[in-house]
Design an enzyme around this catalytic site. Structure first.
Site, PDB file in Angstrom:
ATOM      1  N   ASP A 241       0.846  -1.186   0.000  1.00  0.00           N
ATOM      2  CA  ASP A 241       0.000   0.000   0.000  1.00  0.00           C
ATOM      3  C   ASP A 241       0.888   1.245   0.000  1.00  0.00           C
ATOM      4  O   ASP A 241       1.863   1.328   0.746  1.00  0.00           O
ATOM      5  CB  ASP A 241      -0.891  -0.023   1.244  1.00  0.00           C
ATOM      6  CG  ASP A 241      -1.894   1.112   1.270  1.00  0.00           C
ATOM      7  OD1 ASP A 241      -2.748   1.154   0.376  1.00  0.00           O
ATOM      8  OD2 ASP A 241      -1.803   1.956   2.171  1.00  0.00           O
TER       9      ASP A 241
ATOM     10  N   GLU B 238       1.611   0.284  -4.974  1.00  0.00           N
ATOM     11  CA  GLU B 238       1.182   1.582  -5.471  1.00  0.00           C
ATOM     12  C   GLU B 238       2.387   2.517  -5.505  1.00  0.00           C
ATOM     13  O   GLU B 238       2.871   2.947  -4.461  1.00  0.00           O
ATOM     14  CB  GLU B 238       0.100   2.166  -4.561  1.00  0.00           C
ATOM     15  CG  GLU B 238      -1.193   1.374  -4.545  1.00  0.00           C
ATOM     16  CD  GLU B 238      -2.203   1.967  -3.585  1.00  0.00           C
ATOM     17  OE1 GLU B 238      -3.306   2.324  -4.030  1.00  0.00           O
ATOM     18  OE2 GLU B 238      -1.886   2.080  -2.382  1.00  0.00           O
TER      19      GLU B 238
END
Length: 852
Positions: free
Chosen positions: A543, A580
């Protein structure tokens, strides 16, 4: 005279009941955020008294300090100077004719007056080094490259000084104090205390050992408990320190018991020596809600399901990472509403172990067609969902089902209990290394460990590998008081990244971590290795990976790849990592060092999500106008009334989108050559996004993860239903859905699908369902419903779009029938079979190394 502080801007309470989803930051700018204990919104300030700092002030370090009027009142709440090496302090002050001093107080008695620092045990004059900061310091702390360097005596006892309250002060030539501030310590801590030895709990045939890294602590005790909650400690054991590491050894009988650390340490958020009670950062087991750490030996035979040690031999073969296809799934979504699952198993790990539930049969179908990996949303111990099921609140679904499809009542009832129900995506980390207790049958003891392993084993038997969603970029809590704070209690000010005023960066939403610090990086890598070895995990999705340093990601990849079946029980060369790679906040443009952004990762073999192909296909971005169309959603050809500009502008937009998709089909490779819409030959790196950044950034196909939808933002079917003209048929929308998933399935690189893309999944147009409960997140693996039209989505994130959403939800022609869902599943699996049969390892031409 006693005055009262009046807060002139909104206060964000640091209450456990207030949970922010990462990436969706409050609109209050960081310089205006204030976190106070919920019972301390107002407190007296002695405005002219130097004894102010002896008051029991409780101001969270995740916020800016109280903006008071004079140097004597507020300066020590800041930490604007950096102790970067044993002999250098960096500070952004201009000392011409004056002088600077370092002050220390072991009992945290420092206060500031116009005449200087009072209450100190030690005062040391600092000499400015006119040559400035050395290159190694600038490399580690690029954001302070222009700070001045002040020299400390080399004989200074720095190892004991870091346990004190510290401050520096600047005086003019008349001896008047002009500046004073606290210090940030990570630089000197890394230099003096970087450590690669054992941490956590370790088990031998005769004893149990504990090791804790806490170099700033003045004392550490281990409280040993028999039970998971309540009762008095069986023992309170003092730990002994060696070079910043506190350790003790206890009897074998500790195994199966629980413990907590009591750490006496100076905390810069309170200006006090605090007694902090914290779990072990290296915990491998917990009691419910992380109240205590469990002594648990993960190598014990009774924690291993039958056949566990042989599981690596049963893993499906992956000849190349290019053969990977990923299916993103939330554990609770998988079975919470599945009537074919035993009620005791719904929403948890054990639902995956059934042989013939609707969900398991669907996963078998996807596995047979070509899905290779299931990506599970956060499974570590996170906040915002109580581990004890008896504390959950529910809304009767039978009541909700009777309400109109465009009613606001459903969301009112859901949001009224959303912080007390069973649902949250889990992007609020508390402890990274322990499975979440709410997904297990019993959150106390080793049950969660055994059931997590059974889930991994069951998915392996289906033919699927498992990816864990890891969230190392931030933590849910900070400070010495929050029950969910761990790392910031043990070494305050070290694990969380701070700005130049000394307050925690919140660009990921809250409590950004600092992987540029040695022991933070080490904790991340150790945690990954634990999941890989102890749970036989096959991949990790990071993340907000861009907030982690590139060096950390590369070291993590190398450490995982070095695992061998003979030594570690797993083949690390088969573990795939991606994340990400967004570049924003304080880390943007390498502001804190070279970060793991899309462009920086080129050549590492680490994957990053390709937002270019998503935006070209759907139109705009998730943050742009909701009706902006793209290649798949009808730009130019099926106008929806949104003003995209003239027809010529629309044609140019569509042509540009086509180029972006072509580059995405070729795995977003920098060197891939295409003929663009102007008839010119260009490399992928020469095709530009609207902001001027290159579309192609990858060096090899496995560095690109292509997707068109994920857990964030609207589902694929929902965004198509929103962006397409109201008058088109549901059959057309279904075809667009299939068109989008087919493009992703047939790309080079790694295709990534959000669970339900293949079933026309709807969240009733909710753009952010992280806390929207089971109702808006329902999956129906019986294919009877796609969950369209279950009420207006929650007001907080969707109200501005309700005028667009309401007429669509009210129109029955928008809702797919079972036949549409069945056709979508069949079409999806057919395309996966094509990809799987013909293979995605076929090399794609992307030019020579010299051409990149």
């Amino acid at each position: 005279m006693v005055d009262v502080l009046r807060v002139p801007f909104p206060v964000l309470q640091s209450s456990p009941s207030l949970s922010f989803k990462p990436r969706l930051c409050p609109l209050i700018p960081p310089s205006r955020r204030l976190h106070l204990k919920s019972n301390s919104l107002l407190f007296p300030l002695f405005c002219s008294s130097p004894s102010f700092f002896k008051l029991p002030l409780r101001c969270s370090s995740s916020s800016m300090p109280l903006q008071l009027s004079s140097l004597s009142q507020d300066s020590l709440l800041y930490s604007r100077a950096y102790w970067v090496t044993k002999t250098i302090i960096a500070w952004n002050v201009d000392v011409v004719e004056g002088s600077c001093y370092l002050y220390a107080s072991k009992v945290a008695a420092l206060s500031v007056t116009d005449n200087g620092i009072q209450g100190h045990d030690l005062e040391i004059k600092l000499e400015e080094d006119r040559s400035g900061l050395p290159p190694n310091v600038i490399e580690k702390f690029p954001h302070i490259r222009d700070y001045r360097a002040f020299k400390l005596p080399p004989v200074l006892d720095a190892k004991n000084l870091v346990k004190c309250q510290l401050a520096v002060a600047e005086f003019n030539s008349q001896g008047k104090c002009r500046n004073a501030t606290g210090l940030q310590l990570p630089g000197v801590l890394d230099e003096l205390f970087s450590y690669d030895g054992p941490l956590g709990a370790f088990y031998s045939a005769e004893a149990v050992s504990l090791c804790l890294w806490a170099p700033t602590a003045q004392a550490v005790y281990a409280h040993i408990y028999k039970d998971p909650v309540g009762g008095c400690p069986l023992e309170i054991i003092p730990l002994e320190e060696t070079n910043g590491v506190w350790s003790t050894k206890g009897p074998k009988s500790w195994e199966g018991c629980y413990y907590m650390y009591e750490v006496s340490v100076y905390h810069p958020s309170t200006l006090h020596i605090e007694k902090c009670y914290a779990n072990d950062p290296y915990a491998r087991g917990l009691s419910a809600d992380g109240k205590r750490t469990l002594f648990v030996n993960l190598h014990a035979d009774d924690l291993k399901p039958e056949g566990w040690d042989e599981l690596e031999d049963m893993k499906p073969d992956i000849l190349s990472f290019s053969d990977i296809s990923i299916y993103e799934l939330h554990i609770r979504d998988f079975s919470a509403n599945d009537d074919t699952v035993n009620a005791d198993f719904r929403g948890g790990y054990m639902a995956f172990t059934l042989k013939d539930s609707a969900g398991v049969l669907h996963l078998k179908k996807l596995s047979k067609a070509g899905i290779t990996h299931v990506h599970l949303l956060p499974t570590f111990q996170f906040a915002a969902v109580d581990d004890e099921k008896e504390n959950w609140k529910y809304v009767d679904s039978k009541i909700l089902e009777k309400l109109p499809s465009d009613s606001a009542e459903q969301q009112e009832k859901i949001t009224a209990i959303q912080d007390d129900d069973a649902y949250n995506w889990g992007y609020n980390p508390v402890l990274w290394g322990v499975p979440k207790g709410s997904y297990s049958s019993d959150p106390n003891g080793p049950c969660r460990i055994v059931e997590f392993r059974k889930m991994i084993q069951a998915l392996t038997h289906i033919g699927l590998r498992v990816v864990l969603d890891v969230v190392y970029n931030h933590l849910h809590a900070n400070g010495p008081f929050d029950k969910d704070s761990v790392l910031d209690k043990i070494v305050p000010g070290y694990y969380l990244r701070r700005n130049t005023d000394g307050f925690i960066e919140n660009s990921t939403c809250v409590n950004n971590t600092a992987s540029e610090h040695y022991m933070v990086e080490r904790l991340i890598i150790d945690d990954l290795l634990s999941w890989a070895i102890n749970y036989k995990v096959d991949g990790f999705r990071f993340d907000l990976m861009g907030h982690i340093m590139k060096r950390t990601m590369v070291k993590a990849k190398d450490a995982l790849c070095s695992l061998t079946k003979e030594r570690d029980g797993v083949d690390g060369s088969r573990i795939y990592i991606y994340g990400e790679g967004w570049d924003f906040g304080e880390v943007a443009k390498n502001g804190r060092g070279i970060n793991a952004s899309q462009f920086n990762l080129c050549g590492t073999g680490i994957g990053s999500f390709n937002d270019r192909i998503r935006d070209a296909m759907l139109g705009g971005s998730p943050f742009g106008p909701p009706l902006q169309q793209g290649f798949v959603t009808g730009l130019l050809l099926e106008p929806n009334g949104h003003d995209h500009g003239t027809k010529d502008v629309e044609k140019a937009m569509l042509a540009s989108a086509k180029d972006h998709i072509q580059v995405g089909l070729a795995a977003n490779l920098r060197g891939f050559v295409l003929t663009d819409f102007e008839g010119k030959e260009r490399k992928g790196s020469e095709v530009l996004c609207y902001g001027g950044t290159p579309v192609g950034y990858a060096f090899c196909p496995t560095e690109t993860v292509n997707y068109v939808s994920a857990h964030d933002n609207e589902t694929l079917f929902d965004i198509i239903s929103l962006k397409t003209p109201v008058g088109i048929s549901v059959e057309d929308r279904c075809r667009m859905n299939h068109f989008a998933t087919s493009i992703i399935a047939l790309t080079q690189g790694i295709p990534f699908f959000h669970a339900g893309d293949e079933m026309l999944r709807s969240k009733s147009l909710d753009r952010d369902s992280y806390n929207s409960g089971d109702w808006f997140n329902r999956l129906d693996f019986t294919y009877n419903s796609n969950n369209w039209g279950v009420g207006l989505p929650p007001k907080q994130k969707n109200e501005n779009s309700w005028p667009l959403i309401q007429p669509r939800l009210a129109d029955p022609s928008f809702k797919p029938q079972r036949s549409h869902i069945l056709a979508a599943v069949e079409n999806f699996t057919d395309v996966l079979c094509i990809r799987n049969e013909y293979g995605s390892t076929t090399p794609v031409h992307h030019g020579s190394l010299a051409s990149l």
